[in-house]
Design a protein around this motif. Structure first.
Motif, short mmCIF file in Angstrom:
data_model
loop_
_atom_site.label_atom_id
_atom_site.label_comp_id
_atom_site.label_asym_id
_atom_site.label_seq_id
_atom_site.Cartn_x
_atom_site.Cartn_y
_atom_site.Cartn_z
N MET A 1 0.84 -1.19 0.00
CA MET A 1 0.00 0.00 0.00
C MET A 1 0.88 1.26 0.00
O MET A 1 0.50 2.26 -0.60
N LYS A 2 2.03 1.19 0.64
CA LYS A 2 2.91 2.36 0.69
C LYS A 2 3.34 2.80 -0.71
O LYS A 2 3.42 3.99 -0.99
N ASP A 3 3.60 1.83 -1.58
CA ASP A 3 4.01 2.16 -2.95
C ASP A 3 2.87 2.79 -3.73
O ASP A 3 3.08 3.73 -4.51
N ARG A 4 1.65 2.31 -3.52
CA ARG A 4 0.50 2.89 -4.21
C ARG A 4 0.23 4.30 -3.70
O ARG A 4 -0.11 5.20 -4.47
N LEU A 5 0.40 4.50 -2.40
CA LEU A 5 0.21 5.83 -1.82
C LEU A 5 1.22 6.81 -2.43
O LEU A 5 0.85 7.91 -2.85
N PHE A 6 2.47 6.40 -2.51
CA PHE A 6 3.51 7.25 -3.10
C PHE A 6 3.19 7.55 -4.56
O PHE A 6 3.26 8.69 -5.01
N TYR A 7 2.84 6.52 -5.31
CA TYR A 7 2.53 6.68 -6.73
C TYR A 7 1.36 7.65 -6.91
O TYR A 7 1.41 8.55 -7.75
N LEU A 8 0.31 7.48 -6.13
CA LEU A 8 -0.85 8.36 -6.20
C LEU A 8 -0.45 9.79 -5.90
O LEU A 8 -0.75 10.71 -6.68
N ARG A 9 0.24 9.99 -4.79
CA ARG A 9 0.58 11.34 -4.34
C ARG A 9 1.55 12.03 -5.29
O ARG A 9 1.30 13.15 -5.74
N LYS A 10 2.64 11.37 -5.60
CA LYS A 10 3.73 12.02 -6.32
C LYS A 10 3.55 11.99 -7.84
O LYS A 10 3.64 13.01 -8.50
N THR A 11 3.28 10.82 -8.38
CA THR A 11 3.25 10.67 -9.84
C THR A 11 1.93 11.12 -10.44
O THR A 11 1.91 11.86 -11.42
N VAL A 12 0.82 10.69 -9.85
CA VAL A 12 -0.48 10.99 -10.44
C VAL A 12 -0.98 12.39 -10.05
O VAL A 12 -1.35 13.19 -10.90
N LEU A 13 -0.98 12.68 -8.76
CA LEU A 13 -1.51 13.96 -8.30
C LEU A 13 -0.46 15.07 -8.27
O LEU A 13 -0.82 16.25 -8.21
N ASN A 14 0.81 14.68 -8.27
CA ASN A 14 1.92 15.63 -8.24
C ASN A 14 1.81 16.61 -7.07
O ASN A 14 1.90 17.82 -7.23
N LEU A 15 1.58 16.04 -5.87
CA LEU A 15 1.45 16.85 -4.67
C LEU A 15 2.61 16.58 -3.72
O LEU A 15 3.09 15.46 -3.61
N SER A 16 3.01 17.61 -3.00
CA SER A 16 3.98 17.42 -1.93
C SER A 16 3.30 16.63 -0.82
O SER A 16 2.07 16.54 -0.77
N ARG A 17 4.09 16.08 0.06
CA ARG A 17 3.50 15.36 1.20
C ARG A 17 2.62 16.29 2.03
O ARG A 17 1.54 15.91 2.47
N ALA A 18 3.09 17.51 2.22
CA ALA A 18 2.33 18.48 3.03
C ALA A 18 0.98 18.79 2.40
O ALA A 18 -0.05 18.77 3.08
N LYS A 19 0.96 19.08 1.10
CA LYS A 19 -0.30 19.41 0.42
C LYS A 19 -1.23 18.21 0.37
O LYS A 19 -2.44 18.34 0.51
N PHE A 20 -0.67 17.04 0.12
CA PHE A 20 -1.49 15.83 0.09
C PHE A 20 -2.13 15.59 1.46
O PHE A 20 -3.28 15.16 1.54
N GLY A 21 -1.42 15.88 2.52
CA GLY A 21 -1.90 15.60 3.87
C GLY A 21 -2.96 16.53 4.40
O GLY A 21 -3.71 16.17 5.31
N ILE A 22 -3.06 17.72 3.85
CA ILE A 22 -3.99 18.72 4.40
C ILE A 22 -5.43 18.21 4.48
O ILE A 22 -6.03 18.23 5.56
N PRO A 23 -6.04 17.73 3.37
CA PRO A 23 -7.45 17.33 3.48
C PRO A 23 -7.69 16.05 4.28
O PRO A 23 -8.83 15.74 4.61
N ILE A 24 -6.63 15.32 4.60
CA ILE A 24 -6.81 14.07 5.35
C ILE A 24 -6.25 14.15 6.76
O ILE A 24 -6.25 13.17 7.50
N GLY A 25 -5.76 15.33 7.14
CA GLY A 25 -5.27 15.54 8.50
C GLY A 25 -3.99 14.78 8.82
O GLY A 25 -3.82 14.29 9.93
N MET A 26 -3.10 14.70 7.85
CA MET A 26 -1.82 14.02 8.06
C MET A 26 -0.68 14.98 7.78
O MET A 26 -0.75 15.81 6.88
N SER A 27 0.38 14.83 8.55
CA SER A 27 1.54 15.70 8.37
C SER A 27 2.49 15.12 7.33
O SER A 27 2.42 13.93 6.98
N ASP A 28 3.38 15.96 6.87
CA ASP A 28 4.44 15.55 5.95
C ASP A 28 5.20 14.35 6.52
O ASP A 28 5.45 13.37 5.82
N GLY A 29 5.55 14.43 7.80
CA GLY A 29 6.31 13.35 8.45
C GLY A 29 5.55 12.03 8.51
O GLY A 29 6.14 10.97 8.30
N GLU A 30 4.26 12.11 8.79
CA GLU A 30 3.45 10.88 8.84
C GLU A 30 3.42 10.20 7.47
O GLU A 30 3.58 8.98 7.37
#
Length: 123
Positions: free
Chosen positions: A1-30
């Motif tokens: 699941m970690k690989d799919r999460l990375f692929y979704l966030r970085k490759t498909v949505l092209n979002l930073s960890r911080a921006k991806f985390g905002i609507p789901i209440g997760m930090s960059d570090g998490e």
């Protein structure tokens, strides 16, 4: 699941960890810890990711099926309106105003109530 999460966030949505985390209440570090395999994605975050990004939960969990769920007509219209307003707010406002010229009084009252409910003026 970690690989799919990375692929979704970085490759498909092209979002930073911080921006991806905002609507789901997760930090960059998490998110970094999940993507690097340090921690597991918490069960309660899966539906939040799926809802925020219209992701197929089965795909996120198992890799099976389509990555994204089909969008409703309302979602598609919302994206078009958002893009139009972002690109040229004045033209978008004029367009919506012109729509009202073709509506009956009853339709205008209905639209007014819908807009008022979803976009409160802060009164």
């Amino acid at each position: 699941m970690k690989d799919r999460l990375f692929y979704l966030r970085k490759t498909v949505l092209n979002l930073s960890r911080a921006k991806f985390g905002i609507p789901i209440g997760m930090s960059d570090g998490e998110i970094k810890n999940i993507e690097t395999g340090l921690t597991q994605l918490k069960e309660n975050k899966i539906p939040l990711i799926c809802n925020a990004y219209n992701v197929n939960e089965e795909w996120l969990r198992t890799g099976k099926g389509e990555m994204f769920l089909p969008k409703s007509r309302g979602q598609e219209i919302g994206e078009i309106v958002k893009a139009a307003a972002k690109h040229d707010p004045e033209t978008a406002a004029k367009f919506f105003s012109s729509l009202f010229e073709e509506m009956s009084d009853a339709e205008i009252v209905l639209m007014y109530e819908i807009f008022k409910r979803h976009f409160p003026s802060g009164e």
